[in-house]
Each structure stands twice: as C-alpha cells, then as structure tokens.
Motif scaffolding. Structure first.
Motif, PDB file in Angstrom:
ATOM      1  N   TRP A   1     109.884  27.071 102.741  1.00 45.85           N
ATOM      2  CA  TRP A   1     109.591  26.718 104.131  1.00 45.85           C
ATOM      3  C   TRP A   1     108.828  27.881 104.750  1.00 45.85           C
ATOM      4  CZ3 TRP A   1     114.838  26.570 102.456  1.00 45.85           C
ATOM      5  CH2 TRP A   1     115.287  25.291 102.119  1.00 45.85           C
TER       6      TRP A   1
ATOM      7  N   GLY B   1     113.883  28.405 109.797  1.00 47.84           N
ATOM      8  CA  GLY B   1     114.745  28.724 110.926  1.00 47.84           C
ATOM      9  C   GLY B   1     116.095  29.235 110.469  1.00 47.84           C
ATOM     10  N   ARG B   2     116.977  29.484 111.444  1.00 47.56           N
ATOM     11  CA  ARG B   2     118.288  30.041 111.120  1.00 47.56           C
ATOM     12  C   ARG B   2     119.080  29.103 110.229  1.00 47.56           C
ATOM     13  NH1 ARG B   2     121.871  31.862 116.106  1.00 47.56           N
ATOM     14  NH2 ARG B   2     120.028  33.201 116.311  1.00 47.56           N
ATOM     15  N   ARG B   3     119.015  27.792 110.516  1.00 44.78           N
ATOM     16  CA  ARG B   3     119.787  26.839 109.718  1.00 44.78           C
ATOM     17  C   ARG B   3     119.321  26.815 108.271  1.00 44.78           C
ATOM     18  NH1 ARG B   3     120.443  21.486 113.669  1.00 44.78           N
ATOM     19  NH2 ARG B   3     121.690  22.532 115.302  1.00 44.78           N
ATOM     20  N   ARG B   4     118.010  26.887 108.076  1.00 48.63           N
ATOM     21  CA  ARG B   4     117.501  26.867 106.704  1.00 48.63           C
ATOM     22  C   ARG B   4     117.866  28.149 105.969  1.00 48.63           C
ATOM     23  NH1 ARG B   4     111.568  23.923 107.462  1.00 48.63           N
ATOM     24  NH2 ARG B   4     112.377  21.779 107.362  1.00 48.63           N
ATOM     25  N   TRP B   5     117.833  29.280 106.660  1.00 49.46           N
ATOM     26  CA  TRP B   5     118.275  30.523 106.029  1.00 49.46           C
ATOM     27  C   TRP B   5     119.742  30.431 105.627  1.00 49.46           C
ATOM     28  CZ3 TRP B   5     115.728  34.201 103.818  1.00 49.46           C
ATOM     29  CH2 TRP B   5     114.443  34.549 104.236  1.00 49.46           C
ATOM     30  N   LEU B   6     120.578  29.923 106.520  1.00 56.13           N
ATOM     31  CA  LEU B   6     121.997  29.783 106.200  1.00 56.13           C
ATOM     32  C   LEU B   6     122.209  28.805 105.059  1.00 56.13           C
ATOM     33  CD1 LEU B   6     123.549  29.733 109.801  1.00 56.13           C
ATOM     34  CD2 LEU B   6     123.636  31.594 108.119  1.00 56.13           C
ATOM     35  N   ALA B   7     121.474  27.688 105.074  1.00 55.89           N
ATOM     36  CA  ALA B   7     121.617  26.703 104.005  1.00 55.89           C
ATOM     37  C   ALA B   7     121.169  27.280 102.668  1.00 55.89           C
ATOM     38  CB  ALA B   7     120.819  25.447 104.347  1.00 55.89           C
TER      39      ALA B   7
END
Length: 507
Positions: free
Chosen positions: A204, A208-214
């Motif tokens: 990506w 974003g933060r959610r993708r980093w966490l995922a």
C-alpha cells in the motif's frame, strides 16, 4: 538466410542501443558470477556449528534449538530433494546473486547507467561479502533473506497497479523471507523490523494506521505459526541458550569468591555452584575476555546441550541479583566486548571445513573434499583486502555508514526511504550486540556490511538520477519532484509520468 541474419543483427543492435537487452546481459553476468562463486565454495564451508546442523539435518542426531531448527529443516528438505548436502551452499549463492540481479535491473531502469547496474552485481564479488557466501552460517542466511526482501519490495513498488496477482505473489514470498530471517537468528528481530517497514508500503503506497497494525499482526501470526510448524517438524530439544550471556557476564564481572556467594544466595545446586566458580577462576587464570560458557565452563564429555535448560532459571536469577550491585563492572565489561567487536573483528575468512569443524565430520563431508587451489586463491583475495582495507571488515565502519544513512534527512533520488530503513536495520542489529555479544566476530556484522555496501550503490544511483533528470527539469519543479524517464527510452521519447509515478518519485 543472410536476410534473416541481418534482421536479427539489426534487432539486437537496436535492443542494445535502447537498453532492452541490458537486463538480460545483467542476468547472464549474475548467473556466471553466481556459478563461479558456488564452484569456489563447493561443497560448502562448514564450521563446527554448521557441521552439527548437518548431522541434525540428516537425522543422525537429535535437533536442538541451540542452533536454529528452521535451518536444519531447510537443509533436510534440500538434501531429500537433491541428495547432496552441498545444495545449501549453492542455495545461498543463488539467493544472493538472484537478489543482486533484481536490484541491478532496478538500478538500470532508474538511472540508465550500465556502470551503476554492474556495480550492484560487483557487491557479490566484494571481498567482505564473498568471503562468507558459501559458509553455511545462520548469519549468512539472515543477511541474504533480508536482501531478498529488499529486492522484492522494490520490485513490487515498480509494478503497474493492474498486476494484482504478481504483486501479491511477490509480497507473500517477501513475507516468507522475512519470517525465515526472524527464525534463523535469535537476535535478528531488530534487523527485521525496519525491513518489514520496507515491505508494507510496497503493498500500500500510503498505508494508514489500520493497515500498519493489520500488517504487523499478520507478520507476528505468521512468525508464530511458522515457528510452531518448524517445532512440530523437528521436535527440537530445549537448550535455553540465552543463559550463555548471563554466565559470560557473571564470570567476567565477579571474582570466584563472589561467584560462590552469589550462587549460594540464588540457591544454586552444588554442581552448578562449583562449575560457575571454576568458570570464573578459569577465565581469570587464562585471561579469557569473553565466551565464558564455551571457553571456561567445565563441561562433561560428550557436551551436554541441555545443561543450561536445567539451570537457566537459577543463572538468570543470579544475574538479576548481582549485576545491579556490580553495575560499574558490568558496564565496563560490556563496553570492552562491544568495542572489540567494533574495532578488532576477527575471523574475516573461514578456512574451509575439514581442518576446522572438529574430528566428528560427517562421512558425506569427507567424501567431497574442497578444492584447495580455489580455497587458497579465495583466502589470498580476502586476506589481502583485510590487510589493505581493514575497515571493510570492522564493525565501526558499518556502524558509521548506518548512522549516516539514518541521520541524513533526505537522500537524492527514488530510494530515500529505503536507504534510511536499511541504515536503521543495520544500526539496530549492531546495537543489539551491546548487551549480548559473546565475542568479537566479523560474521556478527555481516548483514550491516552487506546492507551498507548495497546502500552505497543506491546512494550513487540517486545522485545519477537527479543529475540526469535535472537536465530536462521543467522550470519551477524542485529536485524532489523530478521523475526520471525510463532507462530503456531516450529522455525525449519517455512517456509522461502518471500520478502514481510522480508520487513514488516524490517519496
């Protein structure tokens, strides 16, 4: 017939002039060099550690987690597929030269410089890199796996958005290399984290933060799952080898009398107490400055790899009780070992296998002797550079390179983020040895040496691309917004950059 030959000749000349033939030339050079290097090291240089893992891979002795079980499992699979233990050294050479070819192709595409693309391939022939290419060590596996992740991340970044299947296939392979790096070197996690930060933006462009966490959750889950799978396949004996470091600290910070008192305070058994006291006395008497568990500790014969597992809790408790009280001595000792690692790295060349791996060589190794002529030629090549350019083999130099890569605010060209992350990976890996280094050994800084050398070629690529792009820069466009035309096309014929290409160049 002559007309066909003329057409082929014309087509080849055109392909050479416009650059479409050059990536295949790079592939041929990489294949020849990789084969030559693999031939020099055939059937693979083994130390005592790698010789032990060969026994485990062949099933002739139980697997234990003193050395990475994942490496023994990989070797076992390769032997079953090829029937030859030399496949491991050949695989190492293939991964290194394959990754270098991918990077060389990308450098050519970005810079249009044949010399720079060849310089990337020349990394594999550098004396401080080639010296360990065929040595079967976990340090080498860590370095080449992380280099493969870098090559994959940069390749994915260049793919068109509609190549969805290719993109995710490459990302999965990069994830597997990353997981292998985390499993093959217990202290390699600090080096893995920044390289992981290379892979996520390849999936990506602006995560974003959610993708980093995922993505972080996926990495942790895959590491845990693969570790459990390796354990299920190998059922390794537990050794809790991490207790070697507390033994080292205790033996070099405490006197024998203090060691006895500390053991009694921690309620150590008589056998462990006496061995620890003897360890401190032996190191003191023989003036051994590091690696106390292997050099000074009185072991039984044969070597009991499970001894630490039975006593690790007591040893760690002793360390936790004594080091705060002797913090000054602890800091001085750790500083002494770390500075020796940085400034006096030894073992810059491993002299083959048979003379150094111990008396208990596997029969398969004895049946495939090394080529002494090639071995001595390689030794002369490496040791000559060790004498003339010693900084290439010393940790301080690569620590300095990593610091420069990290601290410079922005690098010219398209690889600014990658250079900083490579520097961070090397820096964290070196600093992780401050409290854990058992001795001074060049292979402990092999990944920083490899990543630093590759980073220097990417720095040169950035300056070349900026210089070439500046020639056709529109008025008012700053350097960091320049888009370099594809190398295969002359600047005047290059297509206009799309939004995605412009965003990537800005990064």
């Amino acid at each position: 017939m002559s007309g066909t030959v003329d057409r082929w000749t014309t087509a080849l000349r055109r392909a050479w002039r416009d650059g479409t033939l050059w990536p295949w030339c790079l592939a041929a050079v990489a294949a020849v060099c990789g084969y030559a290097v693999a031939t020099v090291f055939h059937p693979g240089y083994l130390s005592a550690d790698s010789n032990t893992q060969l026994w485990q891979a062949l099933g002739d002795e139980p697997v234990n987690d003193w050395h990475p079980p994942v490496m023994a499992l990989l070797w076992r699979v390769l032997i079953r597929i090829t029937g030859d233990f030399s496949a491991m050294a050949a695989l190492q050479a293939a991964v290194l030269w394959g990754a270098l070819w991918v990077l060389a192709r990308l450098v050519w595409k970005r810079s249009g410089s044949r010399a720079l693309s060849l310089a990337v391939l020349a990394v594999g022939l550098a004396p401080h890199i080639m010296n360990f290419t065929g040595v079967v060590w976990k340090d080498v596996h860590l370095a080449y796996a992380l280099l493969a992740v870098l090559a994959i991340a940069l390749t994915v970044r260049e793919l068109p958005r509609d190549r969805v299947v290719s993109r995710w296939a490459l990302l999965v392979s990069g994830l597997l290399f990353l997981v292998y790096a985390a499993l093959v070197r217990k202290n390699g996690v600090p080096a893995v984290i920044p390289v992981f930060a290379l892979l996520v933006p390849a999936a990506w462009p602006v995560p974003g933060r959610r993708r980093w966490l995922a993505a972080t959750g996926v990495l942790a889950a895959v590491v845990i799952a693969c570790g459990a799978g390796v354990s299920a396949a190998t059922t390794p004996l537990a050794t809790r080898v991490y207790a070697v470091i507390p033994v080292d600290d205790l033996a070099h910070v405490l006197t024998p009398d203090q060691m006895r008192s500390a053991a009694e305070q921690a309620h150590a058994g008589t056998d462990l107490r006496d061995r620890l006291v003897a360890t401190a006395a032996n190191c003191q008497k023989r003036n051994i400055a590091s690696d106390a568990y292997l050099q000074c500790f009185p072991h039984t014969r044969p070597f009991d790899v499970t001894y630490l597992d039975r006593h690790a809790d007591v040893i760690v408790r002793m360390w936790a009780q004594q080091m705060p009280r002797h913090w000054k001595g602890y800091a001085e000792y750790r500083g002494r070992v770390f500075t020796k690692l940085l400034f006096q790295s030894n073992q810059t060349f491993w002299n083959g296998t048979h003379a150094n791996a111990g008396a208990r060589l596997h029969p398969l190794v004895r049946k495939q002797p090394l080529n002494d002529t090639l071995r001595f030629a390689l030794q002369n090549y490496v040791t000559g550079f060790t004498r003339d350019l010693p900084m290439l083999f010393q940790g301080w130099f690569w620590l300095a390179v990593s610091l420069v890569l990290v601290l410079r605010r922005r690098w010219a060209g398209p690889y600014s983020r990658e250079l900083r992350l490579l520097g961070a990976s090397s820096l964290l890996y070196i600093l992780a040895y401050l409290p854990t280094a058992p001795e001074s050994n060049y292979r402990y800084v092999y990944w920083p040496a490899l990543s630093g050398t590759v980073a220097l070629t990417l720095v040169a690529t950035g300056f070349v691309t900026r210089r070439r792009a500046a020639v056709d820069r529109p008025a008012g466009v700053p350097d960091d917004r320049l888009v370099v035309p594809p190398a295969a096309l002359p600047p005047e014929a290059a297509p206009a950059a799309g939004p995605r290409e412009g965003a990537e160049a800005a990064r």
